[in-house]
Design a protein around this motif. Structure first.
Motif, PDB file in Angstrom:
ATOM      1  N   LEU A 169       3.624   3.842 -10.263  1.00 17.83           N
ATOM      2  CA  LEU A 169       3.256   3.766 -11.675  1.00 17.83           C
ATOM      3  C   LEU A 169       1.929   4.496 -11.871  1.00 17.83           C
ATOM      4  O   LEU A 169       0.909   4.107 -11.299  1.00 17.83           O
ATOM      5  CB  LEU A 169       3.122   2.306 -12.116  1.00 17.83           C
ATOM      6  N   LEU A 170       1.953   5.556 -12.691  1.00 18.57           N
ATOM      7  CA  LEU A 170       0.746   6.362 -12.898  1.00 18.57           C
ATOM      8  C   LEU A 170       0.045   6.030 -14.211  1.00 18.57           C
ATOM      9  O   LEU A 170      -1.168   6.136 -14.318  1.00 18.57           O
ATOM     10  CB  LEU A 170       1.115   7.852 -12.885  1.00 18.57           C
ATOM     11  N   LEU A 243      -4.135  -1.207 -13.544  1.00 20.38           N
ATOM     12  CA  LEU A 243      -3.771  -0.962 -12.147  1.00 20.38           C
ATOM     13  C   LEU A 243      -2.900   0.287 -11.961  1.00 20.38           C
ATOM     14  O   LEU A 243      -2.621   0.679 -10.828  1.00 20.38           O
ATOM     15  CB  LEU A 243      -3.046  -2.176 -11.561  1.00 20.38           C
ATOM     16  N   ALA A 244      -2.467   0.899 -13.067  1.00 23.49           N
ATOM     17  CA  ALA A 244      -1.659   2.115 -12.955  1.00 23.49           C
ATOM     18  C   ALA A 244      -2.469   3.225 -12.287  1.00 23.49           C
ATOM     19  O   ALA A 244      -3.665   3.375 -12.535  1.00 23.49           O
ATOM     20  CB  ALA A 244      -1.198   2.554 -14.344  1.00 23.49           C
ATOM     21  N   LEU A 249       1.158  -0.426  -8.028  1.00 26.04           N
ATOM     22  CA  LEU A 249       2.383  -0.759  -8.760  1.00 26.04           C
ATOM     23  C   LEU A 249       3.388   0.384  -8.689  1.00 26.04           C
ATOM     24  O   LEU A 249       3.018   1.563  -8.730  1.00 26.04           O
ATOM     25  CB  LEU A 249       2.046  -1.061 -10.227  1.00 26.04           C
ATOM     26  N   TYR A 250       4.664   0.010  -8.603  1.00 22.99           N
ATOM     27  CA  TYR A 250       5.747   0.989  -8.477  1.00 22.99           C
ATOM     28  C   TYR A 250       6.870   0.628  -9.442  1.00 22.99           C
ATOM     29  O   TYR A 250       6.864  -0.447 -10.052  1.00 22.99           O
ATOM     30  CB  TYR A 250       6.254   1.028  -7.032  1.00 22.99           C
ATOM     31  N   THR A 251       7.824   1.537  -9.589  1.00 20.07           N
ATOM     32  CA  THR A 251       8.923   1.316 -10.527  1.00 20.07           C
ATOM     33  C   THR A 251      10.271   1.395  -9.826  1.00 20.07           C
ATOM     34  O   THR A 251      10.432   2.101  -8.827  1.00 20.07           O
ATOM     35  CB  THR A 251       8.905   2.365 -11.670  1.00 20.07           C
ATOM     36  N   TYR A 252      11.222   0.635 -10.368  1.00 15.27           N
ATOM     37  CA  TYR A 252      12.611   0.706  -9.907  1.00 15.27           C
ATOM     38  C   TYR A 252      13.463   0.894 -11.149  1.00 15.27           C
ATOM     39  O   TYR A 252      13.445   0.058 -12.060  1.00 15.27           O
ATOM     40  CB  TYR A 252      13.014  -0.573  -9.163  1.00 15.27           C
ATOM     41  N   GLU A 253      14.183   2.013 -11.224  1.00 17.62           N
ATOM     42  CA  GLU A 253      14.919   2.344 -12.447  1.00 17.62           C
ATOM     43  C   GLU A 253      16.354   1.839 -12.385  1.00 17.62           C
ATOM     44  O   GLU A 253      17.067   2.068 -11.413  1.00 17.62           O
ATOM     45  CB  GLU A 253      14.904   3.860 -12.678  1.00 17.62           C
ATOM     46  N   THR A 254      16.770   1.146 -13.450  1.00 20.68           N
ATOM     47  CA  THR A 254      18.160   0.708 -13.549  1.00 20.68           C
ATOM     48  C   THR A 254      18.936   1.714 -14.396  1.00 20.68           C
ATOM     49  O   THR A 254      18.438   2.227 -15.394  1.00 20.68           O
ATOM     50  CB  THR A 254      18.285  -0.696 -14.163  1.00 20.68           C
ATOM     51  N   MET A 255      20.164   1.990 -13.971  1.00 15.48           N
ATOM     52  CA  MET A 255      21.053   2.881 -14.731  1.00 15.48           C
ATOM     53  C   MET A 255      22.067   2.054 -15.528  1.00 15.48           C
ATOM     54  O   MET A 255      22.962   2.600 -16.158  1.00 15.48           O
ATOM     55  CB  MET A 255      21.793   3.837 -13.777  1.00 15.48           C
ATOM     56  N   ASP A 256      21.933   0.749 -15.470  1.00 14.49           N
ATOM     57  CA  ASP A 256      22.880  -0.159 -16.115  1.00 14.49           C
ATOM     58  C   ASP A 256      22.394  -0.503 -17.528  1.00 14.49           C
ATOM     59  O   ASP A 256      21.443   0.089 -18.025  1.00 14.49           O
ATOM     60  CB  ASP A 256      23.027  -1.421 -15.259  1.00 14.49           C
TER      61      ASP A 256
END
Length: 415
Positions: A169-170, A243-244, A249-256
């Motif tokens: 996360l930037l 905190l970005a 912190l990181y991201t997980y992308e859902t395609m649903d």
């Protein structure tokens, strides 16, 4: 995968009665988190998803509803899913991060390695085990579930920018006035216990600033109107934004699918999304019928076992029928939620509507709407105990509890 000795807890934020005013008149009779979507309470869907997390030891529901309002449900869902579910009542709103911190001692009781945080009014497939696996690989303090949306709708949510290679996360900004990104925060997170240190840091900084400001009574008066209490910490503005870009912190992308359930109209849409998901997760909950010995069923439909549906009725798609409902001969139900003890009489039609508990729809009546889930009157809503007499048409209207309609109405709010 993680060690078998690893422990995971989940916290689901359920809010309280001072919120959810947009969910009226349905929230007049039941806490919003217990309103049924696809035949199951709204909060049941994230709880069921949590059950699939490896090494889960405890689920906490955090909110400021009275404990008695959740006691029965918490007891039954704990027995049903064979997992400990506990309701924790806040004395007052503490913010999404502050509510977590308020119960840190209980949450950390079993010394968990990871803490999931979910918002109850989110509708999605909740890919929690996959999130946890990605989170371990990233090695940060937290991972956020994100989704790509249209540029036009992004500004209604928290927009974020992530590194396309590392998913770090930037940048994060909550409901920006100018376009930042078409990736938004889904309101589903997994953290390490370090999150409590970060929240405490925000509270400490706020206390320090408050102390520095005690210069004069005039200045104190000026600042008091725009400063937050030290124990009210928002996850988005107070934790994610600062905190970005710090490899935390990181991201997980859902395609649903993903939706936010703020209004009754959106609850009807989300009920349909969950019914469609049942095809893969709980096909036994979906009704079937060809009109010979039972009603004709089209698409995804849930019918409670205690409901009585006449064989000549035609039901679906996207219909949920709750306990002890009675659907008469020739009735036609499309994209609607029928709640407990409702009677839909002979040849009545219900389309794009929510029919409240103990209501009655007369013979040859129509209760319908245009189906714009986001519009205030895009879905017709009948509150508890509403009676629609024979041959009455109700279109794009909201009817408060215990009203009797003996004339047709359109585009009205009946108080």
């Amino acid at each position: 995968m993680g060690s078998s000795k690893e422990r995971v807890v989940a916290v689901i934020m359920v809010g309280g009665p001072t919120k959810g005013t947009r969910f009226r008149p349905l929230s007049l009779d039941i806490p919003k988190p217990l309103f049924p979507l696809a035949g199951q309470p709204m909060v049941h869907h994230p709880i069921s998803a949590c059950k699939k997390i490896p090494n889960l030891t405890q689920i906490y529901l955090v909110g400021f509803y009275e404990e008695r309002e959740f006691a029965l449900y918490v007891s039954s869902i704990s027995n049903e899913l064979k997992v400990s579910v506990r309701y924790l009542r806040e004395d007052k709103p503490h913010g999404s991060a502050g509510g977590l911190f308020n119960f840190r001692d209980l949450i950390m009781e079993d010394n968990p390695s990871h803490i999931f945080l979910l918002n109850c009014d989110v509708c999605c497939s909740f890919p929690l085990p996959e999130m946890l696996e990605a989170h371990r690989a990233y090695g940060g303090m937290g991972t956020i579930l994100v989704i790509k949306v249209s540029a036009e709708s992004a500004s209604q949510f928290g927009e974020l920018v992530a590194d396309p290679d590392t998913n770090e996360l930037l940048h994060y900004t909550e409901k920006p006035e100018t376009f930042v990104s078409d990736r938004i925060n889904c309101g589903v997170y997994v953290f390490t216990p370090e999150i409590f240190t970060a929240i405490q840091g925000v509270s400490s900084q706020r206390k320090d600033r408050a102390n520095l400001r005690r210069v004069s009574s005039f200045e104190a008066l000026q600042f008091s109107t725009r400063s937050l209490p030290t124990d009210y910490v928002r996850l988005d503005q107070d934790i994610l934004s600062p905190l970005a870009g710090k490899k935390q912190l990181y991201t997980y992308e859902t395609m649903d699918f993903w939706e936010q359930i703020k209004t009754p109209g959106m609850s009807l849409k989300c009920s349909g999304l969950y019914l469609a998901q049942f095809q893969f997760t709980s096909p036994h909950l979906l009704a079937g019928g060809d009109g010979s010995k039972s009603a004709t069923i089209e698409g995804d439909v849930y019918i409670h076992p205690s409901a009585k549906v006449h064989p000549t009725a035609k039901i679906g798609p996207n219909v949920s029928i709750s306990a002890n409902a009675r659907i008469g001969p020739g009735a036609r139900l499309i994209r609607c939620i029928i709640l407990d003890n409702v009677e839909v009489m002979e040849n009545a039609v219900v389309i794009y509507s929510i029919v409240g508990w103990n209501s009655s729809i007369g013979r040859w009546s129509r209760v319908q709407a245009e189906g714009d889930y986001n519009a205030k009157l895009g879905v017709t809503i009948l509150g508890e105990g509403v009676t629609v007499e024979d041959e009455v048409v109700v279109i794009n209207s909201i009817v408060l509890p215990y009203k009797t309609l003996d004339v047709s109405v359109q585009d009205e709010i009946i108080l």
